[in-house]
Design an enzyme around this catalytic site. Structure first.
Site, PDB file in Angstrom:
ATOM      1  CB  SER A   1      -0.807  -0.074   1.398  1.00  0.00           C
ATOM      2  OG  SER A   1      -1.723   1.189   1.373  1.00  0.00           O
TER       3      SER A   1
ATOM      4  CE1 TYR B   1      -0.447   4.927  -5.694  1.00  0.00           C
ATOM      5  CE2 TYR B   1      -0.751   6.008  -3.234  1.00  0.00           C
ATOM      6  CZ  TYR B   1      -0.191   5.173  -4.176  1.00  0.00           C
ATOM      7  OH  TYR B   1       0.779   4.365  -3.794  1.00  0.00           O
TER       8      TYR B   1
ATOM      9  CE  LYS C   1      -1.216   1.723  -3.601  1.00  0.00           C
ATOM     10  NZ  LYS C   1      -0.570   0.220  -3.819  1.00  0.00           N
TER      11      LYS C   1
END
Length: 180
Positions: free
Chosen positions: A135, A149, A153
């Protein structure tokens, strides 16, 4: 200790490439994956008996199970899965194209989940194994301009925390790595 078999996604560069080198230095077996497996020729050349290069695009639904099947056919089992494939995404939420958001989520959430689902039956049967989710700090914090993004994650971390509790009684481990 017997050599372990590692399946690592995104081995063409970055963390995946570095981790692949460490696995080989330890004497373990490596299933190195990349969208273009020819980028892994140098890894295979180091020790063809311990390295298998597999074409894997985590966004293609048929690829994860095929990659795990190839790993199991060659080495018998996958002891550790490292979901590392990914890419950066910068842009305001207001401006993100839906196709780009889907690509981000397919690469950094749905792909890792599909690979995890593919390795779990073998790990469960052996009562041993580890899933490592690469991650980032973006799995905990979401600064402006990184919404897509960070969304991927955050989702990966949430699913991984639940998974860790689900598989711990089976002797399996889930690790979330947050570089940065």
């Amino acid at each position: 200790m017997a050599p372990r078999t590692w399946l690592i996604t995104g081995c063409s560069s970055g963390f995946g490439r570095h981790l692949a080198a460490v696995v080989l230095e330890r004497g373990d077996r490596l299933v190195a994956t990349a969208r273009r497996p020819e980028t892994l020729d140098d890894l295979v050349a180091q020790d063809p008996d311990r390295v298998l290069a597999v074409a894997l695009d985590v966004t293609r639904p048929e690829h994860p199970a095929a990659a795990v099947a190839a790993a199991e056919a060659r080495f018998g089992a996958v002891d550790a899965l490292v979901n590392n494939a990914g890419f950066g995404s910068v842009g305001a939420i207001e401006e993100i194209e839906p196709e780009h958001l889907r690509e981000v989520m397919e690469t950094m959430f749905f792909g890792p989940i599909a690979l995890t689902q593919a390795v779990l039956p073998g790990m469960r049967a052996r009562g041993a194994g580890a899933v490592v989710q690469i991650s980032s700090m973006g799995g905990q914090l979401s600064p402006p301009g990184f919404g897509a993004y960070c969304a991927a994650k955050f989702a990966l971390e949430a699913a991984s925390e639940s998974l860790a509790a689900e598989v711990a009684p089976l002797g399996l481990h889930v690790v979330i790595v947050e570089p940065g």
